[in-house]
Write an enzyme that holds these catalytic residues in place. Sequence first.
Site, PDB file in Angstrom:
ATOM      1  N   TRP A   1       0.843  -1.187   0.000  1.00  0.00           N
ATOM      2  CA  TRP A   1       0.000   0.000   0.000  1.00  0.00           C
ATOM      3  C   TRP A   1       0.888   1.250   0.000  1.00  0.00           C
ATOM      4  O   TRP A   1       1.860   1.339   0.753  1.00  0.00           O
ATOM      5  CB  TRP A   1      -0.871  -0.032   1.248  1.00  0.00           C
ATOM      6  CG  TRP A   1      -1.799   1.118   1.450  1.00  0.00           C
ATOM      7  CD1 TRP A   1      -2.635   1.681   0.534  1.00  0.00           C
ATOM      8  CD2 TRP A   1      -1.997   1.842   2.664  1.00  0.00           C
ATOM      9  NE1 TRP A   1      -3.339   2.703   1.110  1.00  0.00           N
ATOM     10  CE2 TRP A   1      -2.982   2.823   2.421  1.00  0.00           C
ATOM     11  CE3 TRP A   1      -1.451   1.751   3.950  1.00  0.00           C
ATOM     12  CZ2 TRP A   1      -3.436   3.704   3.393  1.00  0.00           C
ATOM     13  CZ3 TRP A   1      -1.897   2.630   4.927  1.00  0.00           C
ATOM     14  CH2 TRP A   1      -2.882   3.602   4.635  1.00  0.00           C
TER      15      TRP A   1
ATOM     16  N   ASP B   1      -0.863  -6.089   9.211  1.00  0.00           N
ATOM     17  CA  ASP B   1      -1.824  -5.069   8.803  1.00  0.00           C
ATOM     18  C   ASP B   1      -3.066  -5.828   8.358  1.00  0.00           C
ATOM     19  O   ASP B   1      -3.054  -6.501   7.331  1.00  0.00           O
ATOM     20  CB  ASP B   1      -1.255  -4.221   7.652  1.00  0.00           C
ATOM     21  CG  ASP B   1      -2.199  -3.070   7.277  1.00  0.00           C
ATOM     22  OD1 ASP B   1      -1.801  -2.236   6.442  1.00  0.00           O
ATOM     23  OD2 ASP B   1      -3.327  -3.003   7.814  1.00  0.00           O
TER      24      ASP B   1
ATOM     25  N   LYS C   1     -13.321  -1.152   5.626  1.00  0.00           N
ATOM     26  CA  LYS C   1     -13.950  -1.917   4.556  1.00  0.00           C
ATOM     27  C   LYS C   1     -14.948  -2.941   5.075  1.00  0.00           C
ATOM     28  O   LYS C   1     -16.055  -3.038   4.560  1.00  0.00           O
ATOM     29  CB  LYS C   1     -12.902  -2.672   3.721  1.00  0.00           C
ATOM     30  CG  LYS C   1     -12.096  -1.805   2.786  1.00  0.00           C
ATOM     31  CD  LYS C   1     -11.020  -1.056   3.484  1.00  0.00           C
ATOM     32  CE  LYS C   1      -9.997  -0.435   2.594  1.00  0.00           C
ATOM     33  NZ  LYS C   1      -9.016   0.328   3.408  1.00  0.00           N
TER      34      LYS C   1
END
Lengths: 409, 429
Positions: A138, A219, A255
């Site tokens: 990311w 993560d 999300k």
Amino acid sequence: MASLEGSVFSSVVQAPEDPILGVTVAYNKDPSPVKVNLGVGAYRTEEGKPLVLNVVRRAEQLLVNDLSRVKEYLPITGLADFNKLSAKLIFGSDSPAIQENRVATVQCLSGTGSLRVGGEFLARHYHERTIYIPQPTWGNHTKVFTLAGLSVKTYRYYDPATRGLDFEGLLADLSVAPPGAIVLLHACAHNPTGVDPTLDQYEQIRLLMRSKGLLPFFDSAYQGFASGNLDADAQSVRLFVADGGECLTAQSYAKNMGLYGERVGALSIVCKSADVTVRVESQLKLVIRPMYSNPPIHGASIVATILKDREMYEEWTIELKAMADRIINMRQLLFEALRTRGTPGDWGHIIKQIGMFTFTGLNREQVAFMTKEYHIYMTSDGRISMAGLRSQTVPHLADAIHAAVTQIQ
Amino acid sequence: MAAIGRGILRRGIVGLPAVGSGSAARSMASWFGHVEPAAKDPILGVTEAFLADPSPEKVNVGVGAYRDDNGKPVVLECVREAERRIAGRLNMEYLPMGGSIKMIEESLKLAYGDDSEFIKDKRIAAVQALSGTGACRLFADFQKRFLPDSQIYIPIPTWSNHHNIWRDANVPQRTFRYYHPDTKGLDFASMMDDIKNAPNGSFFLLHACAHNPTGVDPSEEQWREISYQFKVKKHFPFFDMAYQGFASGDPEKDAKAIRIFLEDGHQIGCAQSYAKNMGLYGQRAGCLSILCEDELQAVAVKSQLQQIARPMYSNPPVHGALVVSTILGDPELKSLWLKEVKSMADRIIGMRNALRENLEKLGSPLSWEHITNQIGMFCYSGMTPEQVDRLTNEFHIYMTRNGRISMAGVTTGNVGYLANAIHEVTKSS
């Protein structure tokens, strides 16, 4: 009236546009009726609309209607219920680490905030200042850890030839990491590639890391969103915790609960003993207090409301699975559409990769071509957000990919 | 042979103990075993102690959160209404990195004035921040990045977290004199000396109104003199405005210091918080603004502030921002808010009067003028740590050991008890 002097900040130059958000900016400017936005990773429905989960709406209504609720400051570490429930969610409610009081959990501002607070804590209290991040990862990871005070190195991860995992490269790179180095692992649904190690591969990674004393920092931004099953998506994390060792985990509810803008997340540090855990938590407070004092209450209250209610939790798992299934379905449709067109190349990675993103393997020129000729908006590294696809736009995307691959090498 | 071979393989690369599933990890010591327990936060620790006290007479005048006359926390009516309107909205998408445009617009009007030319000319770089703390931290990080040799002058005393914020941003700190312990008012002469003696172009942290913890504010005249001296010295004024509306009851009045500096041509920085004046404490709603030379520069500065926010939390929380912009953007709700803010401020002013009167009626040998001279949520009583300890131990009254009383915790029900207790511990001084 005239100001006194030049500004003390007159030398400040404009920062470059964020590459991911810039895609949506360009998309919005395009007047074409066939444009498709496959840039930013926010879920969209079959109708192309953002989604507020029904269970979230219900939770919000409960909160709004409860007149006994107040808006007082949360403790520095955040909402206690939320923290406990979040730890259970990722580590499993029967996790010995939780039962032995070896987990320090603090509410943070979504995944970003959790990573930053964890990074700052490590920079202050951990003996190794190097963190290894996968290549690619990311876009914000490097900045987060650098500003936290860590030095960032990479380890091989994605193999462009197979569009899968470069497992040998990963093991080789971690083998030469200095003992004690921190290693960032995406718990599931790797962003941006969608390529995840298998559980067997994770076991090998675990053995290697423990033998070198490498510290895992997970993560977890897509738990439940990847396979549709919350426990399955937490297996990598639980594998490590099960061996009794230490690790850090950053969780995001952006999300999987659709809470994007509410900034809800949690950082957990699993320690060897309850005594260490208490001291670690006290030090986490010193990182947080001068950053923003205490975290925002609204989103965490929604999460806690849902997680602690059996029926609402069930409803959440159903809505979550529906989102994950829609994405898996889009993968299938796109794969078949390319096969039908006889598009050259092996497109199996579209259905093998997992989560919100697909790393298509398309190069910059091909991407630019698709944007110009077909009004397809995506990041220049070839990443597409499957969440932005709909059954009716799949054919157009397939046409675009076909044209790009056949006309541009 | 084979067994030995397996043993060697299992021993791993660097000759560490055998790795079975679990054994190596379990036998290793903690990486964090050396971590010291951190000191408790001085302010938040007070409420913890209060909660643990079983005495029915206990009084909490520690933390600065507003209470009504029954000692209960308050959610403003305008906030409840705004939340009713917001719930069930279409989406919870990410805000831009710089936060809600609407919330920022309304915040700038509040701080700089509805008709501010700086707003019209788009000269203000502004981002939504995580309440006042977040706004100060963004500024401190920005200051460090773009003026790495600068330092910050902080008043004595100040909110304790100010020191933490600039320290974590790695900006060196200096102090300037502010509070006069003898008068329990402003040490204006020393303050002006320190302003004059600071090197030209120094950065100063100023409390826009209702100084925390003393409640001591410069008068309008004094602010004009300070502003003038800042012009002479080319100092940078950074205002922390955490109590706009909460001090006098009138947000325009409470912004006077800022408006004076703007009139005098200073390019200020400003941290705004909605924690107290809208009762949004836990929502973390605030704004950071920096007045720039021109629109181009404002765009550049804003883009750089966003670059500091992105690796910290990506984008700010939407809920509190929506509440603020819903209220301030709706004339009826805004009008309701102004009424509610005034009534909070009035209740506090009423309690100041009551506490002073009670102490004077008790025949206290000391002067308690400062209780009504000081303004905002806090009263710097002038009591010593030992006197404060007696208040806690003998009377179950909880406050910070610097003698700061949160007037928001004073009610008609407990003001008499409080006055008595204060009189008891101070009458022989």
